[in-house]
Write a protein that holds these residues in place. Structure first.
Motif, PDB file in Angstrom:
ATOM      1  N   VAL A   1       2.856   3.858   9.156  1.00 25.54           N
ATOM      2  CA  VAL A   1       1.202   3.596   9.487  1.00 25.54           C
ATOM      3  C   VAL A   1       0.884   3.776   7.439  1.00 25.54           C
ATOM      4  O   VAL A   1       0.157   3.346   6.700  1.00 25.54           O
ATOM      5  N   THR A   2       1.677   4.355   6.865  1.00 23.45           N
ATOM      6  CA  THR A   2       1.885   4.828   4.962  1.00 23.45           C
ATOM      7  C   THR A   2       2.079   2.881   5.146  1.00 23.45           C
ATOM      8  O   THR A   2       1.683   2.118   4.125  1.00 23.45           O
ATOM      9  N   MET A   3       2.643   2.298   5.299  1.00 25.26           N
ATOM     10  CA  MET A   3       3.541   0.987   4.746  1.00 25.26           C
ATOM     11  C   MET A   3       2.213  -0.186   5.061  1.00 25.26           C
ATOM     12  O   MET A   3       1.232  -0.692   4.196  1.00 25.26           O
ATOM     13  N   ALA A   4       1.256  -0.024   6.149  1.00 29.01           N
ATOM     14  CA  ALA A   4      -0.372  -0.613   6.367  1.00 29.01           C
ATOM     15  C   ALA A   4      -1.254  -0.425   5.544  1.00 29.01           C
ATOM     16  O   ALA A   4      -1.871  -1.052   4.734  1.00 29.01           O
ATOM     17  N   ALA A   5      -0.963   0.561   5.345  1.00 25.93           N
ATOM     18  CA  ALA A   5      -1.869   1.468   4.618  1.00 25.93           C
ATOM     19  C   ALA A   5      -1.894   1.037   3.324  1.00 25.93           C
ATOM     20  O   ALA A   5      -2.810   0.417   2.063  1.00 25.93           O
ATOM     21  N   GLY A   6      -0.992   1.086   2.937  1.00 20.06           N
ATOM     22  CA  GLY A   6      -0.777   1.090   1.525  1.00 20.06           C
ATOM     23  C   GLY A   6      -0.498  -0.625   0.829  1.00 20.06           C
ATOM     24  O   GLY A   6      -0.633  -0.876   0.227  1.00 20.06           O
ATOM     25  N   LEU A   7       0.053  -1.758   2.191  1.00 15.00           N
ATOM     26  CA  LEU A   7       0.062  -3.106   2.410  1.00 15.00           C
ATOM     27  C   LEU A   7      -1.674  -4.068   1.792  1.00 15.00           C
ATOM     28  O   LEU A   7      -2.036  -3.867   1.338  1.00 15.00           O
ATOM     29  N   ALA A   8      -2.333  -2.775   2.286  1.00 11.25           N
ATOM     30  CA  ALA A   8      -3.868  -3.262   2.470  1.00 11.25           C
ATOM     31  C   ALA A   8      -4.613  -2.586   1.189  1.00 11.25           C
ATOM     32  O   ALA A   8      -5.332  -3.144   0.543  1.00 11.25           O
ATOM     33  N   ALA A   9      -3.760  -1.953   0.345  1.00 11.33           N
ATOM     34  CA  ALA A   9      -4.493  -1.092  -0.883  1.00 11.33           C
ATOM     35  C   ALA A   9      -3.731  -2.064  -1.969  1.00 11.33           C
ATOM     36  O   ALA A   9      -4.707  -2.629  -2.679  1.00 11.33           O
ATOM     37  N   MET A  10      -3.025  -2.076  -1.497  1.00 10.36           N
ATOM     38  CA  MET A  10      -2.227  -3.214  -3.234  1.00 10.36           C
ATOM     39  C   MET A  10      -2.852  -4.780  -2.854  1.00 10.36           C
ATOM     40  O   MET A  10      -3.077  -5.223  -3.875  1.00 10.36           O
ATOM     41  N   LYS A  11      -3.111  -6.004  -1.358  1.00  6.45           N
ATOM     42  CA  LYS A  11      -4.060  -6.632  -1.719  1.00  6.45           C
ATOM     43  C   LYS A  11      -5.073  -6.281  -2.076  1.00  6.45           C
ATOM     44  O   LYS A  11      -5.682  -7.238  -2.478  1.00  6.45           O
ATOM     45  N   GLU A  12      -6.007  -5.934  -2.521  1.00 12.01           N
ATOM     46  CA  GLU A  12      -7.134  -5.007  -3.122  1.00 12.01           C
ATOM     47  C   GLU A  12      -6.830  -5.685  -4.357  1.00 12.01           C
ATOM     48  O   GLU A  12      -8.307  -5.557  -5.269  1.00 12.01           O
ATOM     49  N   LEU A  13      -6.452  -4.408  -5.015  1.00 12.94           N
ATOM     50  CA  LEU A  13      -6.180  -4.724  -6.334  1.00 12.94           C
ATOM     51  C   LEU A  13      -5.739  -5.337  -6.596  1.00 12.94           C
ATOM     52  O   LEU A  13      -4.396  -5.538  -7.415  1.00 12.94           O
ATOM     53  N   ARG A  14      -6.366  -6.522  -6.908  1.00 13.41           N
ATOM     54  CA  ARG A  14      -6.352  -7.869  -7.869  1.00 13.41           C
ATOM     55  C   ARG A  14      -6.134  -6.967  -9.482  1.00 13.41           C
ATOM     56  O   ARG A  14      -7.028  -6.564  -9.716  1.00 13.41           O
ATOM     57  N   PRO A  15      -6.300  -8.665 -10.187  1.00 17.70           N
ATOM     58  CA  PRO A  15      -6.716  -8.108 -11.497  1.00 17.70           C
ATOM     59  C   PRO A  15      -7.417  -8.445 -12.018  1.00 17.70           C
ATOM     60  O   PRO A  15      -8.234  -7.144 -12.682  1.00 17.70           O
ATOM     61  N   PRO A  16      -8.889  -8.724 -12.033  1.00 16.76           N
ATOM     62  CA  PRO A  16      -9.974  -7.816 -11.888  1.00 16.76           C
ATOM     63  C   PRO A  16     -10.543  -6.185 -11.838  1.00 16.76           C
ATOM     64  O   PRO A  16     -11.305  -5.505 -12.382  1.00 16.76           O
ATOM     65  N   VAL A  17     -10.499  -5.865 -10.620  1.00 16.82           N
ATOM     66  CA  VAL A  17     -10.294  -4.083 -10.222  1.00 16.82           C
ATOM     67  C   VAL A  17      -9.581  -3.537 -11.003  1.00 16.82           C
ATOM     68  O   VAL A  17     -10.314  -2.405 -11.861  1.00 16.82           O
ATOM     69  N   TYR A  18      -8.498  -4.017 -11.961  1.00 17.35           N
ATOM     70  CA  TYR A  18      -7.594  -3.533 -13.388  1.00 17.35           C
ATOM     71  C   TYR A  18      -8.884  -3.425 -13.933  1.00 17.35           C
ATOM     72  O   TYR A  18      -9.161  -2.311 -14.801  1.00 17.35           O
TER      73      TYR A  18
END
Ligand code: PMP
Length: 453
Positions: A322-339
């Motif tokens: 569950v952590t891995m799925a949540a973590g991957l989804a979060a990282m996928k959202e974190l593209r350069p414009p978000v930073y």
């Protein structure tokens, strides 16, 4: 009405929960950092950039579970990934593709690592990374910075916030146990270096070059950015003597797609991570090259032969699906414009705070980088532990409580998230202005030098 009375008046259900909780939980909670007098608010829900407590008070969150929820509360992409995983089982008892996907994502972001091992917390990531460094080098000592936190465990719960009468000279700090219960033998193997003092840090490393397995550094220690040359010097001296450099990026990984190491252009030997990479679920990880990770590798044999790895370290909940799925989804959202968006909001917050303090005639240090901001109530430049503690922490506690009364949840390691809105920052700065105005009598009484008197 004074700040504490107003807080008590607004939070009767939290107060009742606290009274009840002290019967079954030490200090009524499970993390020391969450307790503050007269009692903490007990939260019931979070959505986006907001949290609600048991009394229904709504606040704008600037804590986000101490920097974990970089996408805010219940982000739809994370929610969906978690639901999908839950439908297929929770902890399955075998390796899963989910951990493989997240490992590949982290490896490609870091560039300094080939392999990753997941743990349930940042604390355990550091425990294992240090054991790995000891195994890899065959040496036992480690060095860490004064004032740095790397988790609640013996070898690094040393000189996290030492009292100055025990801490020794600034350039050559002594190792001081942070808490009771840590065996004194640990002190022999944990050396302390001063953060942001390249020369003094290198001197300690040189003196112990044949005994040191690793130097552990948080590339930005809390809200203190590295001075130009500090990380470079630590990298250079560790490399020269075959000592592993561990970057603890449990917090700082959020500073760029590839963490603080990419931001500052310094490549560590081992990176430890946590917080954001679990999408809001318990997580930690450490990553390094295939060469350094070798002691963890179980030799491949043909069936039925099975040989142990040189270094054993396991955990029932490592790489929880569950952590891995949540973590991957979060990282996928974190593209350069978000930073970029978070950096801009963080900058607005820091600049806004500086101008409020300036207009109010209060001397204080506003620190932080990227999505972090923090106020230290001192007239000194804050660059290391010794300058941090010149700050008046009581003023900070009053500010935090007063902001609670004004609808702002600001604790621990203040930060903005990807879902923090411009209006949230405006509202927070307005509240801070009113708060700082109303705190002036307290500042005048406790730290008049901050008002120039
Ligand atoms: N390293 C750093 C730099 C941290 O800030 C923390 C926690 N705040 C940890 C390690 C420990 O992580 P965890 O709380 O997940 O064990």
């Amino acid at each position: 009405m004074n700040i504490v009375d107003e807080y008590v008046r607004r939070n009767p259900s939290s107060r009742a929960a606290y009274v009840r909780a002290t019967r079954s939980l030490p200090s009524g909670c499970s993390r020391n950092v969450l307790y503050y007098p007269p009692f903490p608010v007990y939260l019931a829900a979070g959505r986006g950039s907001r949290v609600w407590d048991l009394d229904g008070n709504e606040r704008i969150d600037f804590n986000f579970n101490n920097t974990t929820l970089i996408l805010g509360h219940n982000h739809p992409a994370v929610f969906e990934a978690v639901q999908s995983q839950l439908g297929r089982g929770t902890a399955l008892g075998a390796p899963t593709e989910a951990e493989l996907d997240l490992a590949e994502e982290l490896v490609s972001r870091l560039g300094s690592a080939d392999k990753v091992r997941f743990t349930p917390s940042g604390t355990e990531a550091n425990i294992q990374a240090i054991r790995l460094a000891r195994s890899y080098t065959g040496r036992e000592k480690i060095a860490k910075c004064e004032g740095a936190y790397h988790g609640s465990w013996d070898a690094v719960d040393i000189s996290v916030a030492p009292s100055l009468d025990k801490a020794g000279p600034r350039e050559a700090p002594r190792s001081v146990r942070q808490h009771e219960g840590i065996p004194s033998g640990v002190l022999i193997n944990t050396l302390i270096i001063p953060y942001n003092n390249a020369e003094a840090a290198a001197d300690v490393v040189k003196e112990h070059r044949d005994e040191l397995a690793a130097v552990v550094v948080e590339p930005t220690q809390r809200d203190m950015s590295p001075k130009p040359g500090f990380l470079e010097a630590v990298r250079e001296v560790t490399e020269r003597y075959g000592i592993l450099l561990i970057f603890d990026e449990v917090i700082s990984f959020r500073l760029s797609p590839g963490g603080a190491q990419k931001l500052y252009g310094i490549t560590p030997d081992i990176t430890t991570m946590g917080k954001i990479i679990g999408g809001g679920f318990p997580v930690g990880a450490y990553a390094s090259t295939a060469e350094v990770m070798k002691p963890l590798t179980i030799p491949e044999t043909s069936f039925p032969d099975l040989r142990p790895a040189r270094l054993g370290f396991s955990g029932t909940f490592n790489a929880h699906p569950v952590t891995m799925a949540a973590g991957l989804a979060a990282m996928k959202e974190l593209r350069p414009p978000v930073y970029k968006k978070m950096d801009n909001l963080g900058q607005r917050m820091r600049e806004g705070l500086r101008s409020i303090l300036n207009e109010e005639g209060v001397a204080a240090h506003v620190g932080g980088i990227g999505s972090f901001f923090n106020v230290t109530w001192t007239s000194e430049e804050v660059t290391d532990y010794r300058t941090t503690i010149t700050g008046d922490r009581t003023v900070g506690r009053y500010l935090s409580l007063d902001l609670m009364n004004r609808g702002i949840y600001l604790l621990g390691h203040p930060n903005v998230s990807a879902v923090t809105a411009e209006e949230d920052v405006t509202e927070a700065l307005n509240a801070m202005r009113r708060s700082i105005e109303s705190l002036k009598p307290i500042i005048k009484k406790r730290s008049p030098h901050l008002l120039g008197s």
